[in-house]
Design a protein around this motif. Structure first.
Motif, PDB file in Angstrom:
ATOM      1  N   GLU A  20       0.842  -1.196   0.000  1.00 64.67           N
ATOM      2  CA  GLU A  20       0.000   0.000   0.000  1.00 64.67           C
ATOM      3  C   GLU A  20       0.875   1.244   0.000  1.00 64.67           C
ATOM      4  O   GLU A  20       1.760   1.387   0.854  1.00 64.67           O
ATOM      5  CB  GLU A  20      -0.913   0.038   1.234  1.00 64.67           C
ATOM      6  N   ASP A  21       0.636   2.146  -0.937  1.00 58.81           N
ATOM      7  CA  ASP A  21       1.442   3.374  -1.038  1.00 58.81           C
ATOM      8  C   ASP A  21       1.421   4.184   0.246  1.00 58.81           C
ATOM      9  O   ASP A  21       2.455   4.702   0.678  1.00 58.81           O
ATOM     10  CB  ASP A  21       0.957   4.248  -2.191  1.00 58.81           C
ATOM     11  N   PHE A  22       0.252   4.293   0.874  1.00 58.15           N
ATOM     12  CA  PHE A  22       0.160   5.107   2.091  1.00 58.15           C
ATOM     13  C   PHE A  22       0.956   4.478   3.228  1.00 58.15           C
ATOM     14  O   PHE A  22       1.521   5.182   4.054  1.00 58.15           O
ATOM     15  CB  PHE A  22      -1.304   5.352   2.507  1.00 58.15           C
ATOM     16  N   TRP A  27       5.565   4.646   6.816  1.00 54.62           N
ATOM     17  CA  TRP A  27       6.718   3.979   7.430  1.00 54.62           C
ATOM     18  C   TRP A  27       8.023   4.678   7.078  1.00 54.62           C
ATOM     19  O   TRP A  27       8.904   4.802   7.935  1.00 54.62           O
ATOM     20  CB  TRP A  27       6.761   2.506   7.039  1.00 54.62           C
ATOM     21  N   THR A  28       8.185   5.155   5.859  1.00 54.76           N
ATOM     22  CA  THR A  28       9.430   5.848   5.518  1.00 54.76           C
ATOM     23  C   THR A  28       9.556   7.141   6.319  1.00 54.76           C
ATOM     24  O   THR A  28      10.640   7.459   6.798  1.00 54.76           O
ATOM     25  CB  THR A  28       9.554   6.131   4.005  1.00 54.76           C
ATOM     26  N   GLU A  29       8.444   7.849   6.490  1.00 56.46           N
ATOM     27  CA  GLU A  29       8.474   9.071   7.301  1.00 56.46           C
ATOM     28  C   GLU A  29       8.741   8.752   8.762  1.00 56.46           C
ATOM     29  O   GLU A  29       9.549   9.412   9.422  1.00 56.46           O
ATOM     30  CB  GLU A  29       7.154   9.833   7.157  1.00 56.46           C
ATOM     31  N   SER A  30       8.072   7.735   9.273  1.00 51.17           N
ATOM     32  CA  SER A  30       8.224   7.356  10.675  1.00 51.17           C
ATOM     33  C   SER A  30       9.642   6.895  11.000  1.00 51.17           C
ATOM     34  O   SER A  30      10.182   7.233  12.058  1.00 51.17           O
ATOM     35  CB  SER A  30       7.226   6.242  11.002  1.00 51.17           C
ATOM     36  N   LEU A  31      10.234   6.138  10.083  1.00 53.84           N
ATOM     37  CA  LEU A  31      11.564   5.586  10.323  1.00 53.84           C
ATOM     38  C   LEU A  31      12.686   6.477   9.798  1.00 53.84           C
ATOM     39  O   LEU A  31      13.858   6.229  10.076  1.00 53.84           O
ATOM     40  CB  LEU A  31      11.661   4.193   9.679  1.00 53.84           C
ATOM     41  N   GLY A  32      12.338   7.492   9.027  1.00 55.10           N
ATOM     42  CA  GLY A  32      13.332   8.417   8.506  1.00 55.10           C
ATOM     43  C   GLY A  32      14.257   7.785   7.476  1.00 55.10           C
ATOM     44  O   GLY A  32      15.458   8.050   7.468  1.00 55.10           O
ATOM     45  N   VAL A  33      13.683   6.927   6.616  1.00 55.27           N
ATOM     46  CA  VAL A  33      14.477   6.250   5.586  1.00 55.27           C
ATOM     47  C   VAL A  33      13.791   6.391   4.232  1.00 55.27           C
ATOM     48  O   VAL A  33      12.625   6.749   4.150  1.00 55.27           O
ATOM     49  CB  VAL A  33      14.668   4.746   5.909  1.00 55.27           C
ATOM     50  N   SER A  34      14.537   6.067   3.188  1.00 52.49           N
ATOM     51  CA  SER A  34      13.965   6.075   1.846  1.00 52.49           C
ATOM     52  C   SER A  34      13.148   4.798   1.629  1.00 52.49           C
ATOM     53  O   SER A  34      13.281   3.824   2.381  1.00 52.49           O
ATOM     54  CB  SER A  34      15.082   6.129   0.801  1.00 52.49           C
ATOM     55  N   GLU A  35      12.337   4.809   0.584  1.00 52.47           N
ATOM     56  CA  GLU A  35      11.569   3.609   0.249  1.00 52.47           C
ATOM     57  C   GLU A  35      12.518   2.454  -0.067  1.00 52.47           C
ATOM     58  O   GLU A  35      12.268   1.312   0.337  1.00 52.47           O
ATOM     59  CB  GLU A  35      10.641   3.872  -0.938  1.00 52.47           C
ATOM     60  N   GLU A  40      14.698  -2.778   1.489  1.00 55.71           N
ATOM     61  CA  GLU A  40      15.882  -3.576   1.794  1.00 55.71           C
ATOM     62  C   GLU A  40      15.757  -4.204   3.184  1.00 55.71           C
ATOM     63  O   GLU A  40      16.033  -5.390   3.368  1.00 55.71           O
ATOM     64  CB  GLU A  40      17.119  -2.690   1.739  1.00 55.71           C
ATOM     65  N   ALA A  41      15.332  -3.401   4.158  1.00 53.81           N
ATOM     66  CA  ALA A  41      15.205  -3.888   5.529  1.00 53.81           C
ATOM     67  C   ALA A  41      14.127  -4.969   5.638  1.00 53.81           C
ATOM     68  O   ALA A  41      14.351  -6.001   6.282  1.00 53.81           O
ATOM     69  CB  ALA A  41      14.891  -2.722   6.467  1.00 53.81           C
TER      70      ALA A  41
END
Length: 58
Positions: A20-22, A27-35, A40-41
C-alpha cells in the motif's frame, strides 16, 4: 486482503506492508528512511516493525 486504513490497532502497527502506497509513505516518514532502504530492511528481516527498526539502527 485489503488493508483497512481506519483499523490502526496493534497488529497494523506491528507489521510493515509494502503493498500500500500510504503505508510505505507512513513507514518511511516514521523511520526516517527512503523507500529503497525500507524495502531492503523488510527483505532482510521480514515485515516485523521491531525487527526492521533494529536492522535500520545497526
Amino acid at each position: 486482503m485489503a488493508d483497512n486504513r481506519n483499523d490502526t490497532g496493534s497488529p497494523d502497527r506491528d507489521r510493515i506492508s509494502l503493498s500500500e502506497d500510504f503505508e510505505i509513505r507512513d513507514w518511511t516518514e516514521s523511520l526516517g528512511v527512503s523507500e529503497e532502504r525500507l524495502r531492503e530492511a523488510v527483505s532482510a528481516v521480514g515485515n516485523s516493525a521491531d525487527k526492521v527498526r533494529a536492522y535500520l539502527n545497526k
